[in-house]
Design a protein around this motif. Structure first.
Motif, PDB file in Angstrom:
ATOM      1  N   UNK A  24       8.139  -1.896  -5.775  1.00 51.30           N
ATOM      2  CA  UNK A  24       7.849  -1.039  -5.036  1.00 51.30           C
ATOM      3  C   UNK A  24       8.999  -2.253  -3.605  1.00 51.30           C
ATOM      4  N   UNK A  25       8.412  -2.975  -3.853  1.00 47.39           N
ATOM      5  CA  UNK A  25       9.525  -3.879  -2.486  1.00 47.39           C
ATOM      6  C   UNK A  25      10.553  -4.037  -2.709  1.00 47.39           C
ATOM      7  N   UNK A  36       0.437  -5.307 -12.448  1.00 47.12           N
ATOM      8  CA  UNK A  36       0.780  -6.010 -10.927  1.00 47.12           C
ATOM      9  C   UNK A  36       2.045  -6.006 -10.525  1.00 47.12           C
ATOM     10  N   UNK A  37       2.885  -7.510 -11.641  1.00 44.64           N
ATOM     11  CA  UNK A  37       4.146  -7.897 -10.563  1.00 44.64           C
ATOM     12  C   UNK A  37       4.902  -6.746 -10.516  1.00 44.64           C
ATOM     13  N   UNK A  73       5.079   2.518 -12.541  1.00 44.09           N
ATOM     14  CA  UNK A  73       5.989   2.689 -10.692  1.00 44.09           C
ATOM     15  C   UNK A  73       6.836   4.386 -11.948  1.00 44.09           C
ATOM     16  N   UNK A  74       5.685   5.147 -11.416  1.00 40.03           N
ATOM     17  CA  UNK A  74       6.754   6.670 -12.241  1.00 40.03           C
ATOM     18  C   UNK A  74       7.803   7.184 -11.248  1.00 40.03           C
ATOM     19  N   UNK A 102       1.124   3.054  -7.528  1.00 43.27           N
ATOM     20  CA  UNK A 102       1.840   2.719  -8.783  1.00 43.27           C
ATOM     21  C   UNK A 102       0.421   2.391  -9.563  1.00 43.27           C
ATOM     22  N   UNK A 103       0.577   2.518 -10.656  1.00 39.84           N
ATOM     23  CA  UNK A 103      -0.407   2.434 -11.727  1.00 39.84           C
ATOM     24  C   UNK A 103      -0.586   0.823 -12.271  1.00 39.84           C
TER      25      UNK A 103
END
Length: 129
Positions: A64-65, A57-58, A25-26, A33-34
């Motif tokens: 983000x959440x 992914x986690x 997450x930059x 996100x990448x």
């Protein structure tokens, strides 16, 4: 056989340094996100594994959440003697170690390691009774 070229497969083995890959997450990102092998994560994981992709992914979802939860730690089996002994036991099909030579030598050896940490580890792994 149809010859094909896989130009990106060698990317895993190219020399790299910190900053070559984007952060998962930059800084300043709020809705993207990448994920996967080519995102930078602070864990001690190695790219080219499914676990690495799952961890990124986690990490992205949690950040983000706004979920206050840590990504599971990487299992450090590299220098864990228990992992090596378990592998040795499996390679021996669960059979105990047999000390060759006279029984007196085996008895002396067993007496020396009986109540030690080494003896306990060998019993745990099934290499000794």
């Amino acid at each position: 056989c149809v010859p094909v070229m896989m130009p990106y497969v060698t990317a895993f083995f190219m020399p790299r340094q910190a900053g070559d890959r984007p952060d998962v997450v930059p800084a300043g990102a709020v809705n993207f996100a990448f994920l996967g092998q080519f995102a930078e994560t602070p864990s001690r994981d190695t790219i080219f594994t499914i676990e690495y992709s799952v961890r990124t992914a986690m990490e992205a979802a949690y950040q983000l959440l706004g979920i206050d939860r840590g990504v599971p730690e990487v299992f450090n089996s590299t220098y864990d003697v228990r992992t090596l002994l378990a592998a040795a036991s499996l390679l021996r099909d669960g059979k105990e170690i047999e000390v060759p030579g006279p029984a007196v030598v085996r008895d002396l050896l067993m007496k020396q390691i009986k109540n030690t940490e080494i003896g306990e580890l060998l019993k745990e792994s099934g290499l000794l009774t």
